[in-house]
Design an enzyme around this catalytic site. Structure first.
Site, PDB file in Angstrom:
ATOM      1  N   HIS A  63       3.768   7.536  -2.119  1.00 39.49           N
ATOM      2  CA  HIS A  63       2.841   6.526  -2.638  1.00 39.49           C
ATOM      3  C   HIS A  63       3.456   5.152  -2.368  1.00 39.49           C
ATOM      4  CE1 HIS A  63       0.743   4.854  -6.532  1.00 39.49           C
ATOM      5  NE2 HIS A  63       0.337   4.238  -5.427  1.00 39.49           N
TER       6      HIS A  63
ATOM      7  N   SER B   5       6.154  13.278 -10.340  1.00 41.46           N
ATOM      8  CA  SER B   5       6.649  12.038  -9.739  1.00 41.46           C
ATOM      9  C   SER B   5       8.154  11.936  -9.958  1.00 41.46           C
ATOM     10  CB  SER B   5       5.946  10.834 -10.363  1.00 41.46           C
ATOM     11  OG  SER B   5       6.664   9.668 -10.034  1.00 41.46           O
TER      12      SER B   5
ATOM     13  N   MET C  51      -5.545   4.883  -9.589  1.00 40.84           N
ATOM     14  CA  MET C  51      -4.454   4.539 -10.512  1.00 40.84           C
ATOM     15  C   MET C  51      -5.016   4.444 -11.931  1.00 40.84           C
ATOM     16  SD  MET C  51      -1.641   4.443  -8.882  1.00 40.84           S
ATOM     17  CE  MET C  51      -0.730   4.073 -10.392  1.00 40.84           C
TER      18      MET C  51
ATOM     19  N   GLY D 188       4.652  12.070 -14.079  1.00 39.64           N
ATOM     20  CA  GLY D 188       6.063  11.698 -14.050  1.00 39.64           C
ATOM     21  C   GLY D 188       6.766  12.123 -15.322  1.00 39.64           C
TER      22      GLY D 188
ATOM     23  N   ASP E 193       7.353   7.600  -5.409  1.00 39.15           N
ATOM     24  CA  ASP E 193       6.825   6.243  -5.618  1.00 39.15           C
ATOM     25  C   ASP E 193       7.711   5.202  -4.955  1.00 39.15           C
ATOM     26  OD1 ASP E 193       4.445   6.579  -7.305  1.00 39.15           O
ATOM     27  OD2 ASP E 193       5.854   7.476  -8.716  1.00 39.15           O
TER      28      ASP E 193
ATOM     29  N   HIS F  26       5.686  13.888  -5.716  1.00 48.25           N
ATOM     30  CA  HIS F  26       5.136  12.541  -5.552  1.00 48.25           C
ATOM     31  C   HIS F  26       6.312  11.562  -5.553  1.00 48.25           C
ATOM     32  CE1 HIS F  26       1.902   9.531  -6.077  1.00 48.25           C
ATOM     33  NE2 HIS F  26       2.727   8.897  -6.893  1.00 48.25           N
TER      34      HIS F  26
ATOM     35  N   GLY G 291       3.776   0.360 -11.311  1.00 52.80           N
ATOM     36  CA  GLY G 291       5.054  -0.332 -11.455  1.00 52.80           C
ATOM     37  C   GLY G 291       6.093   0.497 -12.192  1.00 52.80           C
TER      38      GLY G 291
ATOM     39  N   MET H 205       3.600   1.587  -2.741  1.00 52.47           N
ATOM     40  CA  MET H 205       3.193   0.392  -3.497  1.00 52.47           C
ATOM     41  C   MET H 205       3.943  -0.783  -2.889  1.00 52.47           C
ATOM     42  SD  MET H 205       3.174   2.246  -7.178  1.00 52.47           S
ATOM     43  CE  MET H 205       4.161   3.566  -6.506  1.00 52.47           C
TER      44      MET H 205
ATOM     45  N   ASP I  17      -3.175   9.082 -11.051  1.00 48.07           N
ATOM     46  CA  ASP I  17      -1.743   8.797 -11.202  1.00 48.07           C
ATOM     47  C   ASP I  17      -1.539   7.761 -12.297  1.00 48.07           C
ATOM     48  OD1 ASP I  17       0.943   8.242 -10.835  1.00 48.07           O
ATOM     49  OD2 ASP I  17       0.706   7.370  -8.826  1.00 48.07           O
ATOM     50  N   GLY I  18      -0.772   8.159 -13.307  1.00 51.24           N
ATOM     51  CA  GLY I  18      -0.389   7.217 -14.366  1.00 51.24           C
ATOM     52  C   GLY I  18      -0.798   7.722 -15.735  1.00 51.24           C
ATOM     53  N   GLY I  19       0.196   8.018 -16.561  1.00 55.56           N
ATOM     54  CA  GLY I  19      -0.087   8.424 -17.937  1.00 55.56           C
ATOM     55  C   GLY I  19      -0.716   9.797 -18.064  1.00 55.56           C
TER      56      GLY I  19
ATOM     57  N   MET J 139       8.288   1.349  -4.264  1.00 56.20           N
ATOM     58  CA  MET J 139       7.906   0.020  -4.781  1.00 56.20           C
ATOM     59  C   MET J 139       8.792  -1.037  -4.149  1.00 56.20           C
ATOM     60  SD  MET J 139       7.306   0.896  -8.787  1.00 56.20           S
ATOM     61  CE  MET J 139       6.467   2.399  -9.302  1.00 56.20           C
TER      62      MET J 139
HETATM   63  C1  DX5 Z   1       3.253   4.230 -11.396  1.00 57.09           C
HETATM   64  C2  DX5 Z   1       3.572   5.291 -10.365  1.00 57.09           C
HETATM   65  C3  DX5 Z   1       3.374   6.646 -10.945  1.00 57.09           C
HETATM   66  C4  DX5 Z   1       4.319   6.972 -12.074  1.00 57.09           C
HETATM   67  C5  DX5 Z   1       3.735   8.076 -12.881  1.00 57.09           C
HETATM   68  O1  DX5 Z   1       3.289   2.997 -10.826  1.00 57.09           O
HETATM   69  O2  DX5 Z   1       2.718   5.182  -9.236  1.00 57.09           O
HETATM   70  O3  DX5 Z   1       3.407   7.657  -9.946  1.00 57.09           O
HETATM   71  O4  DX5 Z   1       5.594   7.346 -11.597  1.00 57.09           O
HETATM   72  O5  DX5 Z   1       4.506   8.254 -14.018  1.00 57.09           O
HETATM   73  P1  DX5 Z   1       3.841   8.710 -15.391  1.00 57.09           P
HETATM   74  O6  DX5 Z   1       3.146  10.030 -15.132  1.00 57.09           O
HETATM   75  O7  DX5 Z   1       5.012   8.846 -16.313  1.00 57.09           O
HETATM   76  O8  DX5 Z   1       2.871   7.649 -15.822  1.00 57.09           O
HETATM   77 ZN    ZN Z   2       2.548   7.007  -7.884  1.00 62.81          ZN
END
Ligand code: DX5
Ligand code: ZN
Length: 264
Positions: free
Chosen positions: A112, A54, A185, A242, A81, A79, A190, A114, A220-222, A83
């Site tokens: 993605h 990401s 997710m 990310g 993001d 990826h 965010g 959001m 996606d996330g963590g 927002m």
């Molecule tokens: C969160 C995003 C993710 C984020 C992932 O809202 O959609 O794509 O950038 O980052 P990591 O992998 O660090 O959680």
């Molecule tokens: Zn994302």
């Protein structure tokens, strides 16, 4: 017989024509419209799982170099993001960044969205060079989601549907057959660098069972080396990462480990 070579260093594409008897006959800088676009690896995965770093976690003072480095380190796609400060509190990037990234690397861009109003932005992102657009079921469901998927397909992109940790997976059932990818997710969207929510793996297990073999299942996330293993075991086959990739000096090794290529 002559030959043509096309190269893509930073920010422009060049073409070199060569004939054995005459040597190099032409060197040209190609206009942007002739940029070769990368393949959509969601439609023809060269292997699974796919790793999607990401760019949100990259160093924004050198985004082009960071995207090129992700490609060099073995990423399968990028990826991106988006927002809007409304669907999620943060504000990030727009189509101009996608267009710049397309010139900086040859990775397909997985956008993605959001945002509260994805319909109003899909065309701009496809024109900018995105290959996959994922929107959220919380903002378009039922016929609205099916119409949006059709419009994304008409623009030549694949379509993903995402759901937040608090959204029940049952909301996806009426529409998920039409999507090329479902995105679970595993943090509240965010920000990058948040802690993985293990309870979201129940959705991954359920969806792996329900989806057709050609449909990809992204998480996606963590995601990092520790959590990737659990996500893959649950059935995810596209991992977004990310901080784990971009905030790590050992990017190539991390991408291998995320993919499950453990040293023997
Ligand atoms: C969160 C995003 C993710 C984020 C992932 O809202 O959609 O794509 O950038 O980052 P990591 O992998 O660090 O959680
Ligand atoms: Zn994302």
């Amino acid at each position: 017989m002559g030959a043509s070579f096309v190269g893509r260093p930073f920010f422009f594409q060049w073409q070199l024509d060569f004939q054995p008897e005459r040597g190099v006959t032409q060197i040209a800088v190609l206009p942007e419209t002739e940029l070769e676009m990368p393949d959509n690896v969601l439609l023809h995965p060269p292997h699974l799982p796919l790793i999607a770093p990401s760019i949100l976690a990259a160093d924004f003072t050198k985004l082009g170099a960071e995207a090129a480095d992700a490609e060099r380190c073995g990423a399968d796609m990028l990826h991106v993001d988006i927002m809007d400060g409304h669907f999620v509190p943060n504000l990030t990037m727009g189509p101009d960044i996608v267009m710049a990234l397309a010139k900086a690397c040859n990775l397909m861009q997985d956008v993605h969205l959001m945002v509260s109003n994805p319909d109003e932005h899909i065309e701009a992102f496809c024109k900018a060079g995105a290959k996959n657009l994922t929107f959220h079921i919380e903002v378009r469901h039922g016929d609205g989601a099916l119409d949006l998927i059709q419009r994304i397909h008409d623009l030549g992109c694949t379509a993903g549907i995402s759901l937040n940790p608090a959204t029940p997976v049952s909301d996806l059932i009426p529409v998920m057959h039409a999507a090329d990818m479902i995105l679970v997710m595993s943090v509240v969207p965010g920000y990058t660098g948040q802690a993985f929510m293990p309870e979201t793996l129940d959705k991954v297990r359920f969806l792996r069972h329900e989806l057709a073999p050609h449909q990809r299942l992204q998480i996606d996330g963590g995601i990092g080396i520790r959590t990737a293993h659990a996500a893959l075991e649950a059935g995810a086959d596209v991992l977004v990462a990310g901080a784990a990739v971009f905030r790590n000096p050992e990017r190539a090794q991390t991408i291998k480990l995320l993919r499950g290529d453990y040293p023997k």
